[in-house]
Scaffold this active site. Structure first.
Site, PDB file in Angstrom:
ATOM      1  N   TYR A  43     -40.354  45.481   3.851  1.00 29.02           N
ATOM      2  CA  TYR A  43     -39.799  44.231   4.375  1.00 29.02           C
ATOM      3  C   TYR A  43     -40.921  43.440   5.027  1.00 29.02           C
ATOM      4  O   TYR A  43     -41.482  43.886   6.026  1.00 29.02           O
ATOM      5  CB  TYR A  43     -38.694  44.535   5.385  1.00 29.02           C
ATOM      6  CG  TYR A  43     -38.138  43.319   6.100  1.00 29.02           C
ATOM      7  CD1 TYR A  43     -37.950  42.116   5.448  1.00 29.02           C
ATOM      8  CD2 TYR A  43     -37.774  43.396   7.448  1.00 29.02           C
ATOM      9  CE1 TYR A  43     -37.435  41.004   6.110  1.00 29.02           C
ATOM     10  CE2 TYR A  43     -37.246  42.306   8.114  1.00 29.02           C
ATOM     11  CZ  TYR A  43     -37.080  41.115   7.443  1.00 29.02           C
ATOM     12  OH  TYR A  43     -36.571  40.020   8.098  1.00 29.02           O
ATOM     13  N   ASP A  58     -41.158  35.515  17.357  1.00 29.46           N
ATOM     14  CA  ASP A  58     -40.584  34.872  16.173  1.00 29.46           C
ATOM     15  C   ASP A  58     -39.719  33.693  16.618  1.00 29.46           C
ATOM     16  O   ASP A  58     -38.500  33.809  16.736  1.00 29.46           O
ATOM     17  CB  ASP A  58     -39.761  35.903  15.400  1.00 29.46           C
ATOM     18  CG  ASP A  58     -39.192  35.352  14.107  1.00 29.46           C
ATOM     19  OD1 ASP A  58     -39.637  34.274  13.669  1.00 29.46           O
ATOM     20  OD2 ASP A  58     -38.295  35.996  13.539  1.00 29.46           O
ATOM     21  N   ASP A  85     -39.301  37.408   3.985  1.00 32.41           N
ATOM     22  CA  ASP A  85     -38.541  36.537   4.874  1.00 32.41           C
ATOM     23  C   ASP A  85     -39.023  35.104   4.658  1.00 32.41           C
ATOM     24  O   ASP A  85     -40.188  34.791   4.920  1.00 32.41           O
ATOM     25  CB  ASP A  85     -38.790  36.999   6.313  1.00 32.41           C
ATOM     26  CG  ASP A  85     -38.035  36.206   7.359  1.00 32.41           C
ATOM     27  OD1 ASP A  85     -37.390  35.202   6.998  1.00 32.41           O
ATOM     28  OD2 ASP A  85     -38.092  36.591   8.539  1.00 32.41           O
ATOM     29  N   ASP A  87     -37.382  32.522   6.088  1.00 28.00           N
ATOM     30  CA  ASP A  87     -36.786  31.768   7.190  1.00 28.00           C
ATOM     31  C   ASP A  87     -35.674  30.840   6.677  1.00 28.00           C
ATOM     32  O   ASP A  87     -34.755  31.295   6.028  1.00 28.00           O
ATOM     33  CB  ASP A  87     -37.868  31.006   7.967  1.00 28.00           C
ATOM     34  CG  ASP A  87     -38.809  31.945   8.695  1.00 28.00           C
ATOM     35  OD1 ASP A  87     -38.351  33.015   9.122  1.00 28.00           O
ATOM     36  OD2 ASP A  87     -39.994  31.614   8.830  1.00 28.00           O
ATOM     37  N   HIS A 112     -35.171  36.577   1.607  1.00 22.14           N
ATOM     38  CA  HIS A 112     -33.991  36.314   2.431  1.00 22.14           C
ATOM     39  C   HIS A 112     -34.149  34.997   3.168  1.00 22.14           C
ATOM     40  O   HIS A 112     -35.197  34.669   3.710  1.00 22.14           O
ATOM     41  CB  HIS A 112     -33.626  37.508   3.318  1.00 22.14           C
ATOM     42  CG  HIS A 112     -34.235  37.576   4.681  1.00 22.14           C
ATOM     43  ND1 HIS A 112     -34.001  36.654   5.678  1.00 22.14           N
ATOM     44  CD2 HIS A 112     -35.019  38.530   5.242  1.00 22.14           C
ATOM     45  CE1 HIS A 112     -34.623  37.023   6.776  1.00 22.14           C
ATOM     46  NE2 HIS A 112     -35.262  38.156   6.541  1.00 22.14           N
ATOM     47  N   GLU A 114     -32.005  32.105   5.730  1.00 19.94           N
ATOM     48  CA  GLU A 114     -30.965  32.066   6.755  1.00 19.94           C
ATOM     49  C   GLU A 114     -30.441  30.660   6.975  1.00 19.94           C
ATOM     50  O   GLU A 114     -31.077  29.671   6.577  1.00 19.94           O
ATOM     51  CB  GLU A 114     -31.508  32.627   8.063  1.00 19.94           C
ATOM     52  CG  GLU A 114     -32.632  31.805   8.651  1.00 19.94           C
ATOM     53  CD  GLU A 114     -33.651  32.633   9.410  1.00 19.94           C
ATOM     54  OE1 GLU A 114     -34.049  32.198  10.503  1.00 19.94           O
ATOM     55  OE2 GLU A 114     -34.060  33.700   8.912  1.00 19.94           O
ATOM     56  N   CYS A 122     -35.880  34.379  16.065  1.00 28.56           N
ATOM     57  CA  CYS A 122     -35.424  35.731  15.736  1.00 28.56           C
ATOM     58  C   CYS A 122     -33.914  35.819  15.877  1.00 28.56           C
ATOM     59  O   CYS A 122     -33.328  35.300  16.837  1.00 28.56           O
ATOM     60  CB  CYS A 122     -36.104  36.740  16.658  1.00 28.56           C
ATOM     61  SG  CYS A 122     -35.375  38.396  16.613  1.00 28.56           S
ATOM     62  N   ARG A 157     -28.628  35.121   4.485  1.00 30.33           N
ATOM     63  CA  ARG A 157     -28.308  35.573   5.844  1.00 30.33           C
ATOM     64  C   ARG A 157     -27.556  34.481   6.610  1.00 30.33           C
ATOM     65  O   ARG A 157     -27.879  33.302   6.507  1.00 30.33           O
ATOM     66  CB  ARG A 157     -29.627  35.899   6.554  1.00 30.33           C
ATOM     67  CG  ARG A 157     -29.556  35.999   8.074  1.00 30.33           C
ATOM     68  CD  ARG A 157     -30.906  36.376   8.615  1.00 30.33           C
ATOM     69  NE  ARG A 157     -31.134  35.851   9.953  1.00 30.33           N
ATOM     70  CZ  ARG A 157     -32.254  36.011  10.644  1.00 30.33           C
ATOM     71  NH1 ARG A 157     -33.265  36.697  10.118  1.00 30.33           N
ATOM     72  NH2 ARG A 157     -32.393  35.484  11.842  1.00 30.33           N
ATOM     73  N   GLU A 187     -26.203  38.798  10.155  1.00 28.09           N
ATOM     74  CA  GLU A 187     -27.153  39.153  11.206  1.00 28.09           C
ATOM     75  C   GLU A 187     -26.479  39.449  12.535  1.00 28.09           C
ATOM     76  O   GLU A 187     -25.530  38.778  12.947  1.00 28.09           O
ATOM     77  CB  GLU A 187     -28.176  38.017  11.378  1.00 28.09           C
ATOM     78  CG  GLU A 187     -29.168  38.194  12.524  1.00 28.09           C
ATOM     79  CD  GLU A 187     -30.110  39.370  12.349  1.00 28.09           C
ATOM     80  OE1 GLU A 187     -29.626  40.505  12.183  1.00 28.09           O
ATOM     81  OE2 GLU A 187     -31.339  39.146  12.424  1.00 28.09           O
ATOM     82  N   ASN A 210     -29.803  45.057   9.240  1.00 28.27           N
ATOM     83  CA  ASN A 210     -31.047  44.893   9.986  1.00 28.27           C
ATOM     84  C   ASN A 210     -31.034  45.825  11.187  1.00 28.27           C
ATOM     85  O   ASN A 210     -30.340  45.574  12.175  1.00 28.27           O
ATOM     86  CB  ASN A 210     -31.190  43.435  10.442  1.00 28.27           C
ATOM     87  CG  ASN A 210     -32.499  43.184  11.168  1.00 28.27           C
ATOM     88  OD1 ASN A 210     -33.447  43.955  11.046  1.00 28.27           O
ATOM     89  ND2 ASN A 210     -32.558  42.105  11.916  1.00 28.27           N
TER      90      ASN A 210
END
Length: 299
Positions: A43, A58, A85, A87, A112, A114, A122, A157, A187, A210
């Site tokens: 990851y 983050d 990731d 974002d 992924h 979000e 984060c 996500r 999440e 996660n």
């Protein structure tokens, strides 16, 4: 024919009642350690990348180009399928088109994305905000259209539990699945009860769990997660967290005593470090390609 990394991750995450463990890596060195330890996936955590590249939390400060550069380095160093990731996709649906194309070219096996407002933070920090679900749906459709390799996995996500509540998060995730998400990432469920609700609500749908260090979501063994319906589990920061205490002890002792002589037995050797970063393979290549002995690398 060598199996593509995208295809391999699809296959691994399609096993019934199994959950693939993907520890976090923020740099190529950690990625090499994960491969040596026998893990099947990596990851590329945004938080771990922010820590290792910026020395910061983050909180949405990394750029797309920094994350892209880190992706191909981690893929190259590990040789494993990498979940990257991305974002928020770095903008609207049009930005997502380019983001997905670029990360696919960099070798990511899965991405992924979000539904937070940019700048994001984060998922286990307070103060998050989410964009309208309809806007996220358009970004997911763009991501689906952008990929060339149909096996590139899109993990979508939602951070809505902390913002709008778990029922709203479920509604969003259902829409995201309809829009084309290959796997859902709900999440930061709080505690065992919410985690089990997620698993029950999306029974039969591939899920990501996660295993964050914040303590909000419970520690659940991978085999149990697999039986619950989670097909991929990420452990974003645990390599870094495990390293902090011994590094701080060594630095404290060095500052106090002016020497590390009394600590050598508790640290890895120079030889071991070079084994991790592939020096033996480099030396073998030098010999194979006829590099003169006086130019060959030696310990």
């Amino acid at each position: 024919m060598t199996e593509k990394l995208t295809t391999r991750l699809r296959r691994l995450t399609s096993q019934p009642d199994a959950c693939v463990m993907a520890p976090g890596a923020g740099d190529a060195f950690m990625a090499r350690m994960l491969a040596r330890a026998g893990f099947e996936a990596v990851y590329m955590s945004g938080f771990a990348t922010s820590v290792t590249r910026l020395g910061m939390s983050d909180v949405g400060l990394l750029t797309a180009s920094e994350m892209l550069d880190n992706t191909w380095r981690i893929v190259d160093a590990s040789g494993l399928p990498v979940l990257a990731d991305i974002d928020t996709g770095y903008g609207n649906a049009m930005n997502v088109l380019r983001t997905v194309r670029d990360f696919e070219k960099a070798g990511a096996a899965a991405l992924h994305m979000e539904d937070q407002v940019s700048p994001k933070r984060c998922g286990h920090l307070a103060g998050k905000r989410v964009i309208p679900a309809a806007e996220m749906v358009s970004k997911i459709k763009a991501a689906c259209d952008a990929r060339v390799d149909a096996d590139l996995m899109l993990v979508i996500r939602t951070d809505a539990i902390a913002v709008e509540g778990i029922e709203a998060a479920f509604e969003r995730a259902e829409r995201y699945r309809e829009a084309g998400a290959d796997m859902l990432f709900i999440e930061a469920p709080v505690g065992r009860e919410q985690t089990e609700r997620v698993a029950r609500h999306f029974k039969g749908v591939p899920l990501l769990y996660n295993m964050a260090a914040s303590g909000k979501s419970p520690d659940i063994p991978a085999d149990e997660l697999g039986r619950m319906g989670f097909r991929l589990a990420t452990f974003a920061l645990y390599g870094l967290l495990a390293a902090i205490a011994p590094i701080e002890r060594m630095l404290g002792e060095l500052r106090r005593t002016g020497t590390i002589g009394h600590l050598r037995d508790s640290m890895a050797t120079f030889k071991h470090l070079n084994e991790i970063v592939g020096l033996p393979e480099h030396q073998a290549a030098e010999a194979r390609y006829g590099v003169p002995e006086d130019e060959q690398t030696r310990l």
